[in-house]
Motif scaffolding. Structure first.
Motif, PDB file in Angstrom:
ATOM      1  N   MET A   1      31.917  42.524  30.514  1.00 47.56           N
ATOM      2  CA  MET A   1      31.229  43.772  30.196  1.00 47.56           C
ATOM      3  C   MET A   1      31.577  44.238  28.792  1.00 47.56           C
ATOM      4  O   MET A   1      32.706  44.100  28.352  1.00 47.56           O
ATOM      5  N   ASP A   2      30.610  44.809  28.078  1.00 43.38           N
ATOM      6  CA  ASP A   2      30.841  45.238  26.708  1.00 43.38           C
ATOM      7  C   ASP A   2      31.707  46.481  26.630  1.00 43.38           C
ATOM      8  O   ASP A   2      32.445  46.682  25.700  1.00 43.38           O
ATOM      9  N   ASN A   3      31.560  47.345  27.595  1.00 44.30           N
ATOM     10  CA  ASN A   3      32.209  48.646  27.528  1.00 44.30           C
ATOM     11  C   ASN A   3      33.156  48.794  28.706  1.00 44.30           C
ATOM     12  O   ASN A   3      32.734  48.725  29.855  1.00 44.30           O
ATOM     13  N   PRO A   4      34.452  48.996  28.434  1.00 48.43           N
ATOM     14  CA  PRO A   4      35.399  49.059  29.548  1.00 48.43           C
ATOM     15  C   PRO A   4      35.352  50.375  30.311  1.00 48.43           C
ATOM     16  O   PRO A   4      36.025  50.519  31.321  1.00 48.43           O
ATOM     17  N   HIS A   5      34.584  51.342  29.831  1.00 48.66           N
ATOM     18  CA  HIS A   5      34.615  52.661  30.468  1.00 48.66           C
ATOM     19  C   HIS A   5      33.733  52.691  31.701  1.00 48.66           C
ATOM     20  O   HIS A   5      32.700  53.331  31.745  1.00 48.66           O
ATOM     21  N   TYR A   6      34.134  51.937  32.681  1.00 45.78           N
ATOM     22  CA  TYR A   6      33.349  51.937  33.910  1.00 45.78           C
ATOM     23  C   TYR A   6      34.141  52.584  35.037  1.00 45.78           C
ATOM     24  O   TYR A   6      35.360  52.741  34.956  1.00 45.78           O
ATOM     25  N   ARG A   7      33.429  52.958  36.076  1.00 46.89           N
ATOM     26  CA  ARG A   7      34.061  53.494  37.278  1.00 46.89           C
ATOM     27  C   ARG A   7      33.715  52.553  38.426  1.00 46.89           C
ATOM     28  O   ARG A   7      32.739  51.799  38.355  1.00 46.89           O
TER      29      ARG A   7
ATOM     30  N   LEU B   1      29.275  43.416  38.510  1.00 46.04           N
ATOM     31  CA  LEU B   1      30.319  42.912  39.400  1.00 46.04           C
ATOM     32  C   LEU B   1      31.229  42.052  38.547  1.00 46.04           C
ATOM     33  O   LEU B   1      30.803  41.560  37.494  1.00 46.04           O
ATOM     34  N   PRO B   2      32.474  41.830  38.954  1.00 48.84           N
ATOM     35  CA  PRO B   2      33.371  41.021  38.136  1.00 48.84           C
ATOM     36  C   PRO B   2      32.740  39.660  37.825  1.00 48.84           C
ATOM     37  O   PRO B   2      32.184  39.010  38.712  1.00 48.84           O
TER      38      PRO B   2
ATOM     39  N   GLY C   1      17.540  38.641  40.033  1.00 51.01           N
ATOM     40  CA  GLY C   1      18.354  37.779  39.169  1.00 51.01           C
ATOM     41  C   GLY C   1      19.824  37.888  39.517  1.00 51.01           C
ATOM     42  O   GLY C   1      20.194  38.299  40.622  1.00 51.01           O
ATOM     43  N   ASN C   2      20.665  37.537  38.528  1.00 51.96           N
ATOM     44  CA  ASN C   2      22.102  37.381  38.782  1.00 51.96           C
ATOM     45  C   ASN C   2      22.731  38.606  39.443  1.00 51.96           C
ATOM     46  O   ASN C   2      23.286  38.526  40.535  1.00 51.96           O
ATOM     47  N   VAL C   3      22.665  39.745  38.767  1.00 51.60           N
ATOM     48  CA  VAL C   3      23.373  40.932  39.257  1.00 51.60           C
ATOM     49  C   VAL C   3      22.726  41.473  40.530  1.00 51.60           C
ATOM     50  O   VAL C   3      23.403  41.756  41.526  1.00 51.60           O
TER      51      VAL C   3
ATOM     52  N   GLN D   1      32.233  47.116  50.152  1.00 51.43           N
ATOM     53  CA  GLN D   1      32.538  46.360  48.929  1.00 51.43           C
ATOM     54  C   GLN D   1      32.175  47.183  47.691  1.00 51.43           C
ATOM     55  O   GLN D   1      31.481  48.201  47.788  1.00 51.43           O
ATOM     56  N   ARG D   2      32.637  46.714  46.529  1.00 47.45           N
ATOM     57  CA  ARG D   2      32.611  47.562  45.335  1.00 47.45           C
ATOM     58  C   ARG D   2      31.774  46.989  44.200  1.00 47.45           C
ATOM     59  O   ARG D   2      31.637  45.769  44.084  1.00 47.45           O
ATOM     60  N   VAL D   3      31.247  47.910  43.381  1.00 52.86           N
ATOM     61  CA  VAL D   3      30.570  47.532  42.131  1.00 52.86           C
ATOM     62  C   VAL D   3      31.197  48.335  41.000  1.00 52.86           C
ATOM     63  O   VAL D   3      31.896  49.322  41.244  1.00 52.86           O
ATOM     64  N   MET D   4      30.932  47.874  39.767  1.00 55.61           N
ATOM     65  CA  MET D   4      31.375  48.620  38.596  1.00 55.61           C
ATOM     66  C   MET D   4      30.170  49.350  38.011  1.00 55.61           C
ATOM     67  O   MET D   4      29.079  48.777  37.910  1.00 55.61           O
ATOM     68  N   VAL D   5      30.397  50.586  37.637  1.00 53.59           N
ATOM     69  CA  VAL D   5      29.303  51.467  37.236  1.00 53.59           C
ATOM     70  C   VAL D   5      29.610  52.074  35.877  1.00 53.59           C
ATOM     71  O   VAL D   5      30.703  52.609  35.676  1.00 53.59           O
ATOM     72  N   ARG D   6      28.670  51.984  34.955  1.00 56.48           N
ATOM     73  CA  ARG D   6      28.753  52.786  33.727  1.00 56.48           C
ATOM     74  C   ARG D   6      27.526  53.674  33.679  1.00 56.48           C
ATOM     75  O   ARG D   6      26.418  53.220  33.930  1.00 56.48           O
ATOM     76  N   GLY D   7      27.717  54.910  33.338  1.00 53.00           N
ATOM     77  CA  GLY D   7      26.577  55.807  33.244  1.00 53.00           C
ATOM     78  C   GLY D   7      26.996  57.235  33.553  1.00 53.00           C
ATOM     79  O   GLY D   7      28.190  57.506  33.680  1.00 53.00           O
ATOM     80  N   PRO D   8      26.071  58.150  33.688  1.00 50.49           N
ATOM     81  CA  PRO D   8      24.634  57.926  33.554  1.00 50.49           C
ATOM     82  C   PRO D   8      24.225  57.806  32.088  1.00 50.49           C
ATOM     83  O   PRO D   8      24.854  58.392  31.221  1.00 50.49           O
ATOM     84  N   PHE D   9      23.149  57.030  31.861  1.00 48.84           N
ATOM     85  CA  PHE D   9      22.645  56.815  30.509  1.00 48.84           C
ATOM     86  C   PHE D   9      21.218  57.342  30.362  1.00 48.84           C
ATOM     87  O   PHE D   9      20.455  57.396  31.330  1.00 48.84           O
TER      88      PHE D   9
END
Ligand SMILES: Cc1cc2nc3c(=O)[nH]c(=O)nc-3n(C[C@H](O)[C@H](O)[C@H](O)COP(=O)(O)OP(=O)(O)OC[C@H]3O[C@@H](n4cnc5c(N)ncnc54)[C@H](O)[C@@H]3O)c2cc1C
Ligand code: FES
Length: 275
Positions: free
Chosen positions: A1-7, A46-47, A75-77, A88-96
């Motif tokens: 991921m480009d941006n580490p600021h995810y939740r 996802l990782p 597709g992939n994701v 189970q878990r996902v990684m979230v960046r946003g809201p954008f």
């Protein structure tokens, strides 16, 4: 991921919508709040995967940290999200991004035109309008899909069709089976004449395949609807979500930051690449 600021968010529930599309209810693991507006989007990952831009299909509920995404497994994701088990878990960046111009609806007629999965980002806008129905005049939803089996949010559609607060027109390209909804056959543009709306005082919001949005926006403009009150949600491949990588650019505009919702005049001038 480009941006580490995810939740990190945990999957709470899955509701199948069509054969390849489901609605996924998530809650933030950190217990924090999550505020977002109709038309905004998250980057979900996802990782070990890239991320996918996905619109909110629910309204934010203050203090709950909950949000719903309605996702087509293409597709992939999105396919990996489709394989998640509850818990189970996902990684979230946003809201954008900038969502629908809700504030402009006050005192106006409101027309929503959705095609296929395009109803997902418009659903929270419609829910908001129904919760604040006194602020607007007439409210019309036109929703088109290829067949009855491609119609998402069937329970909502049935409820809205019986409600006096919103006028609905649902149409399919092919009436392949009977439906408990009242359906017409044809493209959405076929049902846009003679609506109970004041063209000079209508906020029109459109979301769907680009070709459909183009024809709907042109049809409205020809009917005398104010072009600066026609809004569309654009879709482009996204990576950073923060106007850095340039993946989502249309002319001088960054869909991730300036959009995804644009006014028709704002985006139509990039006609070669957009509308
Ligand atoms: C603002 C916004 C909101 C969105 N909201 C939603 C939503 O609510 N629900 C939803 O389901 N989708 C939504 N999308 C679409 C979603 O982001 C894309 O479908 C995304 O590509 C899915 O990611 P993926 O990894 O699953 O698929 P990918 O692996 O990226 O593949 C998706 C499709 O694109 C094709 N593809 C792969 N790479 C490329 C490439 N380099 N160039 C062109 N095509 C390629 C693939 O063949 C496949 O058909 C939204 C997109 C945007 C921009
Ligand atoms: S996604 Fe990177 S600039 Fe918009």
């Amino acid at each position: 991921m480009d941006n580490p600021h995810y939740r990190v968010a945990r999957l709470l529930d899955v509701q199948p919508e069509t054969e390849d599309t489901s609605s996924y209810l998530f809650v933030l693991e950190d217990g924090g709040d999550f505020q977002f507006s109709p038309g905004q989007f998250n980057m979900l990952g996802l990782p070990g995967t890239e991320e996918a831009a996905i619109s909110f299909s629910s309204l934010a509920v203050a203090g709950s940290g909950r949000f719903t995404h309605t996702i087509r497994r293409v597709g992939n994701v999105t396919k990996l999200i489709g394989e998640l088990e509850i818990g189970q878990r996902v990684m979230v960046r946003g809201p954008f991004g900038h969502g629908w111009p809700i504030e402009q609806a006050v005192g106006c007629d409101v027309l929503l035109v959705a095609g296929g999965l395009g109803l997902a980002p418009l659903r929270p806008f419609l829910l908001y309008m129904l919760e604040n129905r006194g602020q607007i005049r007439n409210l019309v939803l036109i929703f088109g899909a290829r067949t009855p089996d491609d119609m998402i949010f069937q329970k909502d559609l049935a409820r809205w069709q019986e409600q006096d607060e919103v006028s609905t027109i649902y149409c399919v390209d092919h009436l392949t089976r009977e439906s408990n909804l009242r359906l017409r056959t044809g493209l959405v543009t076929r049902f846009m004449d003679g609506l109970d709306l004041d063209p000079r005082n209508t906020l029109a919001c459109i979301c769907g395949p680009e070709i459909m949005m183009r024809f709907v926006a042109r049809n409205l403009a020809l009917q005398g609807y104010r072009q600066d009150r026609i809004y569309l949600s654009m879709e482009r491949r996204m990576r950073c979500g923060t106007a850095h990588c340039g993946h989502c650019q249309i002319g001088a505009k960054f869909v991730c930051q300036d959009g995804p919702v644009f006014s028709y005049p704002d985006i139509a001038r990039f006609a070669d690449t957009a509308l």
